[in-house]
Design a protein around this motif. Structure first.
Motif, mmCIF file in Angstrom:
data_model
loop_
_atom_site.group_PDB
_atom_site.id
_atom_site.type_symbol
_atom_site.label_atom_id
_atom_site.label_comp_id
_atom_site.label_asym_id
_atom_site.label_seq_id
_atom_site.Cartn_x
_atom_site.Cartn_y
_atom_site.Cartn_z
ATOM 1 N N TYR A 136 -8.483 7.812 -8.616
ATOM 2 C CA TYR A 136 -7.102 8.251 -8.472
ATOM 3 C C TYR A 136 -6.964 9.374 -7.446
ATOM 4 N N ARG A 137 -8.005 10.180 -7.287
ATOM 5 C CA ARG A 137 -7.984 11.198 -6.235
ATOM 6 C C ARG A 137 -7.927 10.532 -4.860
ATOM 7 N N ASP A 138 -8.713 9.472 -4.695
ATOM 8 C CA ASP A 138 -8.719 8.714 -3.446
ATOM 9 C C ASP A 138 -7.358 8.072 -3.195
ATOM 10 N N LEU A 139 -6.785 7.466 -4.226
ATOM 11 C CA LEU A 139 -5.478 6.817 -4.080
ATOM 12 C C LEU A 139 -4.365 7.832 -3.814
ATOM 13 N N ALA A 140 -4.464 9.006 -4.440
ATOM 14 C CA ALA A 140 -3.455 10.041 -4.192
ATOM 15 C C ALA A 140 -3.500 10.495 -2.743
ATOM 16 N N GLU A 141 -4.694 10.650 -2.201
ATOM 17 C CA GLU A 141 -4.815 11.021 -0.787
ATOM 18 C C GLU A 141 -4.302 9.893 0.097
ATOM 19 N N MET A 142 -4.579 8.649 -0.285
ATOM 20 C CA MET A 142 -4.039 7.507 0.452
ATOM 21 C C MET A 142 -2.521 7.563 0.498
ATOM 22 N N GLU A 143 -1.897 7.854 -0.641
ATOM 23 C CA GLU A 143 -0.437 7.950 -0.670
ATOM 24 C C GLU A 143 0.063 9.062 0.250
ATOM 25 N N ARG A 144 -0.630 10.194 0.266
ATOM 26 C CA ARG A 144 -0.220 11.290 1.159
ATOM 27 C C ARG A 144 -0.291 10.868 2.624
ATOM 28 N N VAL A 145 -1.348 10.142 2.966
ATOM 29 C CA VAL A 145 -1.500 9.650 4.342
ATOM 30 C C VAL A 145 -0.356 8.719 4.707
ATOM 31 N N ILE A 146 -0.068 7.770 3.830
ATOM 32 C CA ILE A 146 0.945 6.757 4.115
ATOM 33 C C ILE A 146 2.344 7.358 4.173
ATOM 34 N N THR A 147 2.681 8.231 3.233
ATOM 35 C CA THR A 147 4.035 8.787 3.206
ATOM 36 C C THR A 147 4.294 9.724 4.375
ATOM 37 N N ALA A 148 3.240 10.238 4.993
ATOM 38 C CA ALA A 148 3.398 11.110 6.158
ATOM 39 C C ALA A 148 3.309 10.344 7.471
ATOM 40 N N SER A 149 3.131 9.034 7.397
ATOM 41 C CA SER A 149 2.840 8.246 8.602
ATOM 42 C C SER A 149 4.054 7.965 9.469
ATOM 43 N N GLY A 150 5.255 8.013 8.887
ATOM 44 C CA GLY A 150 6.446 7.637 9.645
ATOM 45 C C GLY A 150 6.705 6.142 9.652
ATOM 46 N N LEU A 151 5.830 5.361 9.008
ATOM 47 C CA LEU A 151 6.024 3.918 8.923
ATOM 48 C C LEU A 151 7.082 3.574 7.870
ATOM 49 N N ASP A 152 7.505 2.333 7.855
ATOM 50 C CA ASP A 152 8.410 1.842 6.813
ATOM 51 C C ASP A 152 7.556 1.343 5.647
ATOM 52 N N TRP A 153 7.046 2.288 4.876
ATOM 53 C CA TRP A 153 6.066 1.988 3.839
ATOM 54 C C TRP A 153 6.713 1.738 2.485
ATOM 55 N N THR A 154 5.969 1.036 1.643
ATOM 56 C CA THR A 154 6.252 0.952 0.219
ATOM 57 C C THR A 154 4.920 1.078 -0.505
ATOM 58 N N VAL A 155 4.812 2.061 -1.385
ATOM 59 C CA VAL A 155 3.625 2.229 -2.219
ATOM 60 C C VAL A 155 3.901 1.556 -3.552
ATOM 61 N N VAL A 156 3.066 0.592 -3.918
ATOM 62 C CA VAL A 156 3.272 -0.180 -5.146
ATOM 63 C C VAL A 156 2.264 0.299 -6.191
ATOM 64 N N ARG A 157 2.776 0.719 -7.359
ATOM 65 C CA ARG A 157 1.922 1.295 -8.408
ATOM 66 C C ARG A 157 1.901 0.385 -9.634
ATOM 67 N N PRO A 158 0.884 -0.465 -9.757
ATOM 68 C CA PRO A 158 0.741 -1.285 -10.959
ATOM 69 C C PRO A 158 -0.137 -0.600 -11.998
ATOM 70 N N PRO A 159 -0.058 -1.040 -13.263
ATOM 71 C CA PRO A 159 -0.998 -0.591 -14.289
ATOM 72 C C PRO A 159 -2.276 -1.440 -14.217
ATOM 73 N N ARG A 160 -2.977 -1.595 -15.316
ATOM 74 C CA ARG A 160 -4.220 -2.378 -15.350
ATOM 75 C C ARG A 160 -3.944 -3.809 -14.892
ATOM 76 N N LEU A 161 -4.769 -4.293 -13.959
ATOM 77 C CA LEU A 161 -4.562 -5.614 -13.387
ATOM 78 C C LEU A 161 -5.418 -6.659 -14.085
ATOM 79 N N LEU A 162 -4.806 -7.817 -14.332
ATOM 80 C CA LEU A 162 -5.469 -8.898 -15.057
ATOM 81 C C LEU A 162 -5.505 -10.161 -14.202
ATOM 82 N N ASP A 163 -6.548 -10.957 -14.390
ATOM 83 C CA ASP A 163 -6.661 -12.238 -13.685
ATOM 84 C C ASP A 163 -5.972 -13.316 -14.512
#
Length: 213
Positions: A136-163
């Motif tokens: 989650y520390r890695d993902l939080a930093e990823m979100e900071r990078v993306i939200t500061a990028s100036g791109l037309d971003w969408t960060v999608v936050r799912p819970p536990r993923l199942l097949d």
């Protein structure tokens, strides 16, 4: 649309590729090991990317695309790669003039949803957050990078993923997590992300997605 998909050999990534092709999109799948992508189609190109932090190579993949979707993930053992990869993708997109980006994060990175139970707030959430702290520390930093990028971003936050198979029974909340959302089929996550491609409401917003209760 012409789409580029990163993390295309993972469970979610392969679902994105399959559904995008079924929807009529042209797809280039960025992969480290081409043999791991169990999908073939006339509108699918496979682009070997041994190092997803290689901005020059990533730019070759995203150049000419209408949008980029990233399902790159990590584990506690490999945590620390998602944020640098996101940084390379964002830089490559900016220099290539590609603006739309949808990227997978996780529920614990966002704020607690309103109306969560005491058991979740006091017990389950703290346990999960501690167990996967590095992820989650890695993902939080990823979100900071993306939200500061100036791109037309969408960060999608799912819970536990199942097949599980696609069933279209999921909820989404723009700007917050889904209250009580505990799991989501990877196929439904892929469906939700593709549905957001041209959804202006989700641009520069985090979006929580979870199986309908």
């Amino acid at each position: 649309m012409k789409l580029a998909v990163f993390g295309a050999t993972g469970g979610t990534g392969q679902e994105i590729v399959r559904q995008a092709l079924a929807d009529g999109h042209d797809v280039v799948a960025a992969v480290r090991a081409p043999g791991r992508l169990a999908v073939s189609h006339p509108r699918l190109d496979i682009a070997p990317v041994p190092d997803v932090t290689d901005v020059a190579r990533v730019r070759e993949v995203v150049d000419g695309r209408d949008a980029v979707l990233s399902a790159l993930g990590t584990t506690n053992k490999s945590a620390g790669i998602v944020a640098p990869a996101a940084r390379a993708v964002a830089e490559a997109m900016s220099t290539a003039g590609v603006r739309r980006l949808l990227i997978v994060s996780a529920v614990p990175v966002g704020p607690m949803a309103a109306g969560e139970s005491l058991a979740y707030r006091a017990v389950l959430h703290p346990i999960v957050s501690r167990a996967f702290r590095a992820v989650y520390r890695d993902l939080a930093e990823m979100e900071r990078v993306i939200t500061a990028s100036g791109l037309d971003w969408t960060v999608v936050r799912p819970p536990r993923l199942l097949d599980k198979p696609l069933n279209h029974r999921y909820e989404r909340v723009i700007g917050a997590n889904v209250p009580g959302g505990r799991s989501l089929a990877r196929a439904d996550l892929a469906h939700a992300m593709l549905a957001m491609l041209d959804d202006e409401e989700t641009v520069r917003r985090p979006v929580g997605v979870a199986a309908a209760s």
